[in-house]
Design a protein around this motif. Sequence first.
Motif, mmCIF file in Angstrom:
data_model
loop_
_atom_site.group_PDB
_atom_site.id
_atom_site.type_symbol
_atom_site.label_atom_id
_atom_site.label_comp_id
_atom_site.label_asym_id
_atom_site.label_seq_id
_atom_site.Cartn_x
_atom_site.Cartn_y
_atom_site.Cartn_z
ATOM 1 N N ARG A 19 0.839 -1.197 0.000
ATOM 2 C CA ARG A 19 0.000 0.000 0.000
ATOM 3 C C ARG A 19 0.868 1.239 0.000
ATOM 4 O O ARG A 19 1.954 1.244 0.544
ATOM 5 N N TYR A 20 0.336 2.286 -0.618
ATOM 6 C CA TYR A 20 0.950 3.599 -0.451
ATOM 7 C C TYR A 20 0.468 4.141 0.890
ATOM 8 O O TYR A 20 -0.736 4.135 1.135
ATOM 9 N N ASP A 21 1.380 4.675 1.702
ATOM 10 C CA ASP A 21 0.911 5.436 2.872
ATOM 11 C C ASP A 21 0.325 6.733 2.327
ATOM 12 O O ASP A 21 0.913 7.356 1.451
ATOM 13 N N GLY A 22 -0.836 7.109 2.837
ATOM 14 C CA GLY A 22 -1.446 8.353 2.366
ATOM 15 C C GLY A 22 -2.397 8.124 1.198
ATOM 16 O O GLY A 22 -3.068 9.042 0.770
ATOM 17 N N GLU A 23 -2.449 6.892 0.660
ATOM 18 C CA GLU A 23 -3.396 6.572 -0.417
ATOM 19 C C GLU A 23 -4.187 5.348 0.025
ATOM 20 O O GLU A 23 -3.715 4.546 0.805
ATOM 21 N N GLY A 24 -5.399 5.208 -0.530
ATOM 22 C CA GLY A 24 -6.226 4.084 -0.101
ATOM 23 C C GLY A 24 -6.107 2.867 -0.996
ATOM 24 O O GLY A 24 -6.966 1.995 -0.960
ATOM 25 N N VAL A 25 -5.095 2.805 -1.825
ATOM 26 C CA VAL A 25 -4.991 1.709 -2.803
ATOM 27 C C VAL A 25 -3.615 1.037 -2.746
ATOM 28 O O VAL A 25 -2.667 1.597 -2.227
ATOM 29 N N THR A 26 -3.562 -0.166 -3.306
ATOM 30 C CA THR A 26 -2.270 -0.864 -3.410
ATOM 31 C C THR A 26 -1.526 -0.367 -4.664
ATOM 32 O O THR A 26 -2.120 0.289 -5.528
ATOM 33 N N GLN A 27 -0.279 -0.746 -4.758
ATOM 34 C CA GLN A 27 0.511 -0.388 -5.945
ATOM 35 C C GLN A 27 -0.142 -0.948 -7.214
ATOM 36 O O GLN A 27 -0.231 -0.260 -8.226
ATOM 37 N N LEU A 28 -0.594 -2.209 -7.130
ATOM 38 C CA LEU A 28 -1.194 -2.823 -8.316
ATOM 39 C C LEU A 28 -2.514 -2.145 -8.678
ATOM 40 O O LEU A 28 -2.789 -1.878 -9.852
ATOM 41 N N ALA A 29 -3.342 -1.843 -7.675
ATOM 42 C CA ALA A 29 -4.633 -1.194 -7.955
ATOM 43 C C ALA A 29 -4.398 0.185 -8.579
ATOM 44 O O ALA A 29 -5.087 0.575 -9.531
ATOM 45 N N HIS A 30 -3.428 0.918 -8.054
ATOM 46 C CA HIS A 30 -3.135 2.247 -8.604
ATOM 47 C C HIS A 30 -2.681 2.126 -10.069
ATOM 48 O O HIS A 30 -3.141 2.871 -10.937
ATOM 49 N N ALA A 31 -1.804 1.181 -10.332
ATOM 50 C CA ALA A 31 -1.284 0.982 -11.687
ATOM 51 C C ALA A 31 -2.420 0.573 -12.629
ATOM 52 O O ALA A 31 -2.567 1.126 -13.737
ATOM 53 N N TRP A 32 -3.217 -0.393 -12.197
ATOM 54 C CA TRP A 32 -4.309 -0.895 -13.033
ATOM 55 C C TRP A 32 -5.325 0.215 -13.318
ATOM 56 O O TRP A 32 -5.750 0.405 -14.455
ATOM 57 N N GLN A 33 -5.721 0.944 -12.252
ATOM 58 C CA GLN A 33 -6.701 2.028 -12.444
ATOM 59 C C GLN A 33 -6.165 3.088 -13.400
ATOM 60 O O GLN A 33 -6.898 3.612 -14.249
ATOM 61 N N CYS A 34 -4.908 3.406 -13.289
ATOM 62 C CA CYS A 34 -4.313 4.427 -14.158
ATOM 63 C C CYS A 34 -4.356 3.947 -15.615
ATOM 64 O O CYS A 34 -4.710 4.713 -16.525
ATOM 65 N N GLY A 35 -4.027 2.683 -15.833
ATOM 66 C CA GLY A 35 -4.094 2.112 -17.185
ATOM 67 C C GLY A 35 -5.518 2.123 -17.722
ATOM 68 O O GLY A 35 -5.742 2.407 -18.906
ATOM 69 N N GLN A 36 -6.478 1.821 -16.865
ATOM 70 C CA GLN A 36 -7.883 1.814 -17.301
ATOM 71 C C GLN A 36 -8.357 3.208 -17.684
ATOM 72 O O GLN A 36 -9.106 3.377 -18.650
ATOM 73 N N LEU A 37 -7.942 4.213 -16.918
ATOM 74 C CA LEU A 37 -8.345 5.595 -17.235
ATOM 75 C C LEU A 37 -7.761 6.014 -18.580
ATOM 76 O O LEU A 37 -8.433 6.664 -19.385
ATOM 77 N N ALA A 38 -6.522 5.605 -18.839
ATOM 78 C CA ALA A 38 -5.888 5.917 -20.131
ATOM 79 C C ALA A 38 -6.662 5.246 -21.265
ATOM 80 O O ALA A 38 -6.939 5.859 -22.305
ATOM 81 N N LYS A 39 -7.019 3.976 -21.049
ATOM 82 C CA LYS A 39 -7.763 3.228 -22.061
ATOM 83 C C LYS A 39 -9.118 3.888 -22.334
ATOM 84 O O LYS A 39 -9.526 4.061 -23.484
ATOM 85 N N ALA A 40 -9.804 4.282 -21.263
ATOM 86 C CA ALA A 40 -11.129 4.901 -21.399
ATOM 87 C C ALA A 40 -11.060 6.217 -22.167
ATOM 88 O O ALA A 40 -12.026 6.624 -22.803
ATOM 89 N N GLN A 41 -9.912 6.866 -22.112
ATOM 90 C CA GLN A 41 -9.741 8.140 -22.830
ATOM 91 C C GLN A 41 -9.242 7.918 -24.256
ATOM 92 O O GLN A 41 -8.893 8.875 -24.941
#
Length: 184
Positions: A19-41
Amino acid sequence: MKSSAAYLASLYCEKGDLRYDGEGVTQLAHAWQCGQLAKAQGASPQLQLSAWLHDIGHLLSKKEGTPTTYGHDDRHEYVGGNYLLSVFSDEVSHPVLMHILAKRYLVTTNSNYHQSLSADSIRSLELQGGAMSENECSQFVSRPFAKDALSLRTWDDCAKNPDSKMPTKADAIAQLLNLAKECQ
Ligand SMILES: [Fe+2]
Ligand SMILES: [Fe+2]
């Protein structure tokens, strides 16, 4: 250290649950979500991969936890971006190299941006050089890949949703490998 997409995937296998301290997500979740947002755009596969891997420097670095909490800038954009240069094209690696510069640019040029940042991003900002000067801003925007780095930064800031539904770890990593294959 092996230079390959498979090695990067193995890092998510091994350390993706951190987990990132200060964030509510894991490293993998952050990476995956970022990739999904790029794909959606409608981003290119290369920019989607860049979004996916923008924080791989945290996993490549041997530092424990979230270094900014103890006042250390791990310069993860360079650790990750330089590694990616050895595996993928500039289209993948340069936005990663520039994603902290993009944050510093947006702090200067968008008055609402600073308050939209997460606790961890605000904590790390000063360690990373703080807001850019006007001169630094004009140099930044004239660089190739500045636009991609700014898009990536926007997805990065939004990819911290603890309630986002994501596939299993194995499926997420399989998606990463498929995308990487498209970009090699
Ligand atoms: Fe980052
Ligand atoms: Fe990030």
